[in-house]
Design a protein around this motif. Structure first.
Motif, PDB file in Angstrom:
ATOM      1  N   VAL A 235       0.847  -1.196   0.000  1.00 26.93           N
ATOM      2  CA  VAL A 235       0.000   0.000   0.000  1.00 26.93           C
ATOM      3  C   VAL A 235       0.883   1.247   0.000  1.00 26.93           C
ATOM      4  CG1 VAL A 235      -1.802   1.283   1.201  1.00 26.93           C
ATOM      5  CG2 VAL A 235      -1.810  -1.219   1.241  1.00 26.93           C
ATOM      6  N   ALA A 236       0.833   2.001  -1.090  1.00 27.05           N
ATOM      7  CA  ALA A 236       1.635   3.213  -1.217  1.00 27.05           C
ATOM      8  C   ALA A 236       1.217   4.255  -0.185  1.00 27.05           C
ATOM      9  CB  ALA A 236       1.495   3.784  -2.627  1.00 27.05           C
ATOM     10  N   ARG A 237       2.197   4.968   0.333  1.00 29.37           N
ATOM     11  CA  ARG A 237       1.925   6.033   1.310  1.00 29.37           C
ATOM     12  C   ARG A 237       1.554   7.316   0.555  1.00 29.37           C
ATOM     13  NH1 ARG A 237       7.204   4.237   4.376  1.00 29.37           N
ATOM     14  NH2 ARG A 237       6.383   3.201   6.219  1.00 29.37           N
ATOM     15  N   THR A 238       0.274   7.553   0.400  1.00 25.60           N
ATOM     16  CA  THR A 238      -0.178   8.690  -0.405  1.00 25.60           C
ATOM     17  C   THR A 238      -1.175   9.593   0.311  1.00 25.60           C
ATOM     18  OG1 THR A 238      -1.970   7.382  -1.378  1.00 25.60           O
ATOM     19  CG2 THR A 238       0.141   7.384  -2.541  1.00 25.60           C
ATOM     20  N   ALA A 239      -1.591   9.237   1.517  1.00 23.31           N
ATOM     21  CA  ALA A 239      -2.666   9.972   2.190  1.00 23.31           C
ATOM     22  C   ALA A 239      -2.359  11.458   2.324  1.00 23.31           C
ATOM     23  CB  ALA A 239      -2.922   9.366   3.575  1.00 23.31           C
ATOM     24  N   ALA A 240      -1.099  11.815   2.528  1.00 24.23           N
ATOM     25  CA  ALA A 240      -0.734  13.216   2.755  1.00 24.23           C
ATOM     26  C   ALA A 240      -0.914  14.082   1.515  1.00 24.23           C
ATOM     27  CB  ALA A 240       0.713  13.306   3.239  1.00 24.23           C
ATOM     28  N   PHE A 241      -1.131  13.469   0.355  1.00 28.49           N
ATOM     29  CA  PHE A 241      -1.177  14.237  -0.889  1.00 28.49           C
ATOM     30  C   PHE A 241      -2.577  14.306  -1.497  1.00 28.49           C
ATOM     31  CE2 PHE A 241       2.865  12.029  -0.301  1.00 28.49           C
ATOM     32  CZ  PHE A 241       3.675  13.137  -0.091  1.00 28.49           C
ATOM     33  N   ALA A 242      -3.579  13.944  -0.702  1.00 32.06           N
ATOM     34  CA  ALA A 242      -4.962  13.996  -1.174  1.00 32.06           C
ATOM     35  C   ALA A 242      -5.370  15.419  -1.529  1.00 32.06           C
ATOM     36  CB  ALA A 242      -5.897  13.419  -0.115  1.00 32.06           C
ATOM     37  N   GLU A 257      -1.959  -1.051  -3.692  1.00 34.87           N
ATOM     38  CA  GLU A 257      -2.282   0.286  -4.172  1.00 34.87           C
ATOM     39  C   GLU A 257      -1.011   1.042  -4.520  1.00 34.87           C
ATOM     40  OE1 GLU A 257      -4.531   2.174  -1.130  1.00 34.87           O
ATOM     41  OE2 GLU A 257      -6.039   0.575  -1.010  1.00 34.87           O
ATOM     42  N   PHE A 258      -1.061   1.806  -5.625  1.00 32.35           N
ATOM     43  CA  PHE A 258       0.116   2.536  -6.072  1.00 32.35           C
ATOM     44  C   PHE A 258      -0.285   3.899  -6.620  1.00 32.35           C
ATOM     45  CE2 PHE A 258      -1.669   1.006  -9.896  1.00 32.35           C
ATOM     46  CZ  PHE A 258      -1.154   1.738 -10.957  1.00 32.35           C
ATOM     47  N   LEU A 259       0.690   4.803  -6.724  1.00 34.59           N
ATOM     48  CA  LEU A 259       0.475   6.122  -7.295  1.00 34.59           C
ATOM     49  C   LEU A 259       0.882   6.076  -8.760  1.00 34.59           C
ATOM     50  CD1 LEU A 259      -0.414   8.986  -6.561  1.00 34.59           C
ATOM     51  CD2 LEU A 259       1.972   9.517  -6.036  1.00 34.59           C
ATOM     52  N   GLU A 260      -0.041   6.364  -9.632  1.00 34.92           N
ATOM     53  CA  GLU A 260       0.214   6.238 -11.070  1.00 34.92           C
ATOM     54  C   GLU A 260       1.071   7.393 -11.581  1.00 34.92           C
ATOM     55  OE1 GLU A 260      -2.355   4.886 -14.945  1.00 34.92           O
ATOM     56  OE2 GLU A 260      -3.248   6.397 -13.620  1.00 34.92           O
ATOM     57  N   THR A 261       2.059   7.063 -12.414  1.00 31.50           N
ATOM     58  CA  THR A 261       2.903   8.062 -13.061  1.00 31.50           C
ATOM     59  C   THR A 261       3.159   7.633 -14.504  1.00 31.50           C
ATOM     60  OG1 THR A 261       5.036   6.993 -12.566  1.00 31.50           O
ATOM     61  CG2 THR A 261       4.124   8.471 -10.875  1.00 31.50           C
ATOM     62  N   ASP A 262       3.752   8.553 -15.274  1.00 33.90           N
ATOM     63  CA  ASP A 262       4.210   8.154 -16.602  1.00 33.90           C
ATOM     64  C   ASP A 262       5.617   7.566 -16.486  1.00 33.90           C
ATOM     65  OD1 ASP A 262       6.051  10.246 -16.420  1.00 33.90           O
ATOM     66  OD2 ASP A 262       5.035  11.528 -17.880  1.00 33.90           O
ATOM     67  N   ALA A 263       6.243   7.269 -17.621  1.00 35.93           N
ATOM     68  CA  ALA A 263       7.542   6.597 -17.609  1.00 35.93           C
ATOM     69  C   ALA A 263       8.632   7.436 -16.966  1.00 35.93           C
ATOM     70  CB  ALA A 263       7.947   6.241 -19.041  1.00 35.93           C
ATOM     71  N   TRP A 273       6.030  14.841  -9.157  1.00 38.11           N
ATOM     72  CA  TRP A 273       6.569  13.577  -9.639  1.00 38.11           C
ATOM     73  C   TRP A 273       6.581  12.563  -8.491  1.00 38.11           C
ATOM     74  CZ3 TRP A 273       7.851  18.092 -11.846  1.00 38.11           C
ATOM     75  CH2 TRP A 273       8.030  18.143 -13.243  1.00 38.11           C
ATOM     76  N   ALA A 274       6.759  11.312  -8.820  1.00 38.04           N
ATOM     77  CA  ALA A 274       6.888  10.253  -7.818  1.00 38.04           C
ATOM     78  C   ALA A 274       7.885   9.221  -8.316  1.00 38.04           C
ATOM     79  CB  ALA A 274       5.543   9.589  -7.537  1.00 38.04           C
ATOM     80  N   ALA A 275       8.600   8.600  -7.391  1.00 42.87           N
ATOM     81  CA  ALA A 275       9.599   7.589  -7.750  1.00 42.87           C
ATOM     82  C   ALA A 275       9.744   6.575  -6.628  1.00 42.87           C
ATOM     83  CB  ALA A 275      10.950   8.252  -8.042  1.00 42.87           C
ATOM     84  N   GLY A 276      10.184   5.376  -6.986  1.00 40.70           N
ATOM     85  CA  GLY A 276      10.404   4.320  -5.998  1.00 40.70           C
ATOM     86  C   GLY A 276       9.147   3.503  -5.768  1.00 40.70           C
ATOM     87  N   ASN A 277       9.065   2.887  -4.588  1.00 44.23           N
ATOM     88  CA  ASN A 277       7.973   1.968  -4.285  1.00 44.23           C
ATOM     89  C   ASN A 277       6.597   2.614  -4.250  1.00 44.23           C
ATOM     90  OD1 ASN A 277       9.966  -0.129  -2.190  1.00 44.23           O
ATOM     91  ND2 ASN A 277       8.993  -0.720  -4.098  1.00 44.23           N
ATOM     92  N   VAL A 278       6.520   3.910  -4.082  1.00 47.17           N
ATOM     93  CA  VAL A 278       5.212   4.561  -4.046  1.00 47.17           C
ATOM     94  C   VAL A 278       4.496   4.425  -5.383  1.00 47.17           C
ATOM     95  CG1 VAL A 278       5.963   6.877  -4.748  1.00 47.17           C
ATOM     96  CG2 VAL A 278       4.004   6.616  -3.212  1.00 47.17           C
ATOM     97  N   THR A 279       5.261   4.272  -6.461  1.00 48.85           N
ATOM     98  CA  THR A 279       4.662   4.122  -7.792  1.00 48.85           C
ATOM     99  C   THR A 279       4.974   2.774  -8.432  1.00 48.85           C
ATOM    100  OG1 THR A 279       4.491   5.124  -9.994  1.00 48.85           O
ATOM    101  CG2 THR A 279       6.638   5.240  -8.915  1.00 48.85           C
ATOM    102  N   ASP A 280       6.057   2.126  -7.996  1.00 45.22           N
ATOM    103  CA  ASP A 280       6.437   0.807  -8.515  1.00 45.22           C
ATOM    104  C   ASP A 280       6.503  -0.160  -7.336  1.00 45.22           C
ATOM    105  OD1 ASP A 280       7.488  -1.441  -9.679  1.00 45.22           O
ATOM    106  OD2 ASP A 280       9.288  -0.474 -10.485  1.00 45.22           O
ATOM    107  N   LEU A 281       5.430  -0.925  -7.138  1.00 50.48           N
ATOM    108  CA  LEU A 281       5.332  -1.791  -5.962  1.00 50.48           C
ATOM    109  C   LEU A 281       6.379  -2.894  -5.952  1.00 50.48           C
ATOM    110  CD1 LEU A 281       1.435  -2.179  -5.714  1.00 50.48           C
ATOM    111  CD2 LEU A 281       2.920  -0.461  -4.654  1.00 50.48           C
ATOM    112  N   SER A 287      16.717  -0.497  -7.903  1.00 50.63           N
ATOM    113  CA  SER A 287      15.875   0.095  -8.938  1.00 50.63           C
ATOM    114  C   SER A 287      15.166   1.344  -8.435  1.00 50.63           C
ATOM    115  CB  SER A 287      14.864  -0.927  -9.461  1.00 50.63           C
ATOM    116  OG  SER A 287      14.115  -1.498  -8.413  1.00 50.63           O
ATOM    117  N   SER A 288      14.851   1.410  -7.146  1.00 50.15           N
ATOM    118  CA  SER A 288      14.268   2.621  -6.579  1.00 50.15           C
ATOM    119  C   SER A 288      15.263   3.775  -6.652  1.00 50.15           C
ATOM    120  CB  SER A 288      13.849   2.386  -5.126  1.00 50.15           C
ATOM    121  OG  SER A 288      12.731   1.526  -5.049  1.00 50.15           O
TER     122      SER A 288
END
Length: 321
Positions: A235-242, A257-263, A273-281, A287-288
Motif C-alpha cells: 500500500v503506497a503512502r499517499t494519504a498526505a497528498f490527497a 495500491e500505487f500512485l500512477e505516473t508516466d515513464a 513527480w513520484a519515484a520508488g515503491n510509491v509508484t512501482d510496488l 531500482s528505486s
C-alpha cells in the motif's frame, strides 16, 4: 505555522529512502536547491542487510541511508526530519506542512514515500517480518538456502512464490491458509517439484529464543520451519497528498495500491513527480535509487525549460524596450 527559512526552494522531496536520496543527490549536483523531508520509517528497516545492490551488497539499511544522506548534503541538499501532514498548491508554489507546524515550500514536488507492507493478522508474523519472515527470494533467498521454508498462502501468488523459492531450497511447504487454492495444473507443478501442501488455516508462528521454529495450524498441528515467506499487500503512502488531488489506484495484478505516473515519474498533477515503491510496488532498493536519479534529471529539465522561457521573454522585452 512557520516557513522553513522562509524561502522557496527548487524541489521539495518527501521521503528519504533510496529513491528520494538519489534524486536529491542528482538535483544537488545540478546546483538545485533541495529540501528532503524524511519521516524516518524506511520500509526495509527490519532487514539485516540490503542485497542485489552493486558494491553495497549486505550493507545495513541504516548505513546505506546514512551514506546517502551525507552524499546528498555534500551537494547542498538540506534534510529535515518530520512527518508530512499534507501538501497544497500548484506548479511553482507547493507548500508541504509538517506535523510540528513547519511548512516547506518548493517550485516542484517529488514524492518518494514508499509503501507499507500489510500482512495477515497472524500472531508472530509482523514481529518476525524482515528477520525470518520474508517475501522476496532475490533479496533474502541466499540467506535461507537449503533450509526448511514455509510459504504462507495470502492469495493466488502463493503458488508461484512456492515454486520460485524451490530454487533456493528443496524443503518447501506451502500453507494454503484458506487463502489459496491451486489449479489442477498448479497441483501437478507443486507435486513435480516435491513441494508439500498443507490445507487449513494457519493459527500462529512459533518462536523460540528469538528464532522462528515452526508454523502452528489452527487445529493445533505444528510444522517445523526455519523461515516463512509471505506475500504482503503493498500500500503506497499517499494519504498526505490527497489535497493535491492525488490518490492511490488498485494495482491491476492485485498487489495493492500505487500512485500512477508516466515513464518519467510525472503524476497527473503538473509539477508533481513520484519515484520508488510509491509508484512501482515491485521495485527493489537498487531500482528505486535508479528511478530517483532519473526523475531528478527530468525535474531539472522541467525547471530549465521554465527558466529558459522566462529568460527569453525578459530578453525580448529588453530588446524591444
Amino acid at each position: 505555522m512557520t516557513e522553513e527559512n522562509n524561502t522557496l526552494v527548487d524541489v521539495v522531496i518527501v521521503g528519504g529512502g533510496a529513491a528520494g536520496l538519489n534524486a536529491a543527490q542528482m538535483l544537488g549536483r545540478a546546483r538545485r536547491s533541495v529540501v528532503v523531508v524524511d519521516g524516518g520509517e524506511p520500509r526495509n528497516a527490519p532487514a539485516k542487510g540490503v542485497h542485489g545492490f552493486l558494491s553495497r551488497d549486505g550493507i545495513s539499511p541504516a548505513e546505506l541511508y546514512r551514506i546517502g544522506r551525507e552524499e546528498a548534503e555534500s551537494y547542498g541538499v538540506r534534510i529535515i526530519s518530520g512527518q508530512v501532514l499534507g501538501a497544497l498548491g500548484a506548479k511553482g508554489a507547493f507548500a508541504v506542512e509538517l506535523a510540528d507546524g513547519t511548512v516547506v515550500r518548493g517550485r516542484r514536488l517529488l514524492i518518494t514515500t514508499g509503501l507499507v507492507d500489510q500482512l495477515p493478522d497472524i500472531p508472530g508474523l509482523q514481529e518476525r517480518w524482515g528477520k525470518d519472515v520474508l517475501h522476496c527470494p532475490y533479496c533474502h533467498g541466499w540467506e535461507v538456502q537449503d533450509q526448511a521454508l514455509g510459504i504462507l498462502g495470502t492469495g493466488p501468488f502463493a503458488v508461484h512464490q512456492a515454486l520460485l523459492f524451490r530454487q533456493w531450497s528443496a524443503n518447501i511447504t506451502l500453507f494454503l491458509n484458506d487463502a489459496t487454492e491451486p489449479t489442477d495444473l498448479e497441483s501437478y507443478q507443486l507435486a513435480a517439484r516435491g513441494i508439500t501442501v498443507v490445507h487449513g488455516p494457519v493459527g500462529s508462528l512459533r518462536v523460540d529464543h528469538d528464532k522462528l521454529t515452526g508454523v502452528v495450524l489452527a487445529d493445533g498441528g505444528l510444522v517445523t520451519v526455519d523461515a516463512v515467506a509471505a506475500a504482503p499487500r503493498f500500500v503506497a503512502r499517499t494519504a498526505a497528498f490527497a489535497g493535491l488531488g492525488l490518490t492511490a489506484l488498485q494495482h491491476p495484478m492485485g498487489m495493492g495500491e500505487f500512485l500512477e505516473t508516466d515513464a518519467d515519474g510525472a503524476t497527473g498533477v503538473p509539477g508533481v513527480w513520484a519515484a520508488g515503491n510509491v509508484t512501482d510496488l515491485r521495485a527493489q532498493v537498487l531500482s528505486s535509487a535508479a528511478a530517483g536519479a532519473w526523475t531528478g534529471v527530468v525535474i531539472n529539465a522541467d525547471l530549465m525549460a521554465e527558466e529558459l522561457e522566462e529568460a527569453v521573454t525578459a530578453y525580448r522585452g529588453s530588446v524591444t524596450a
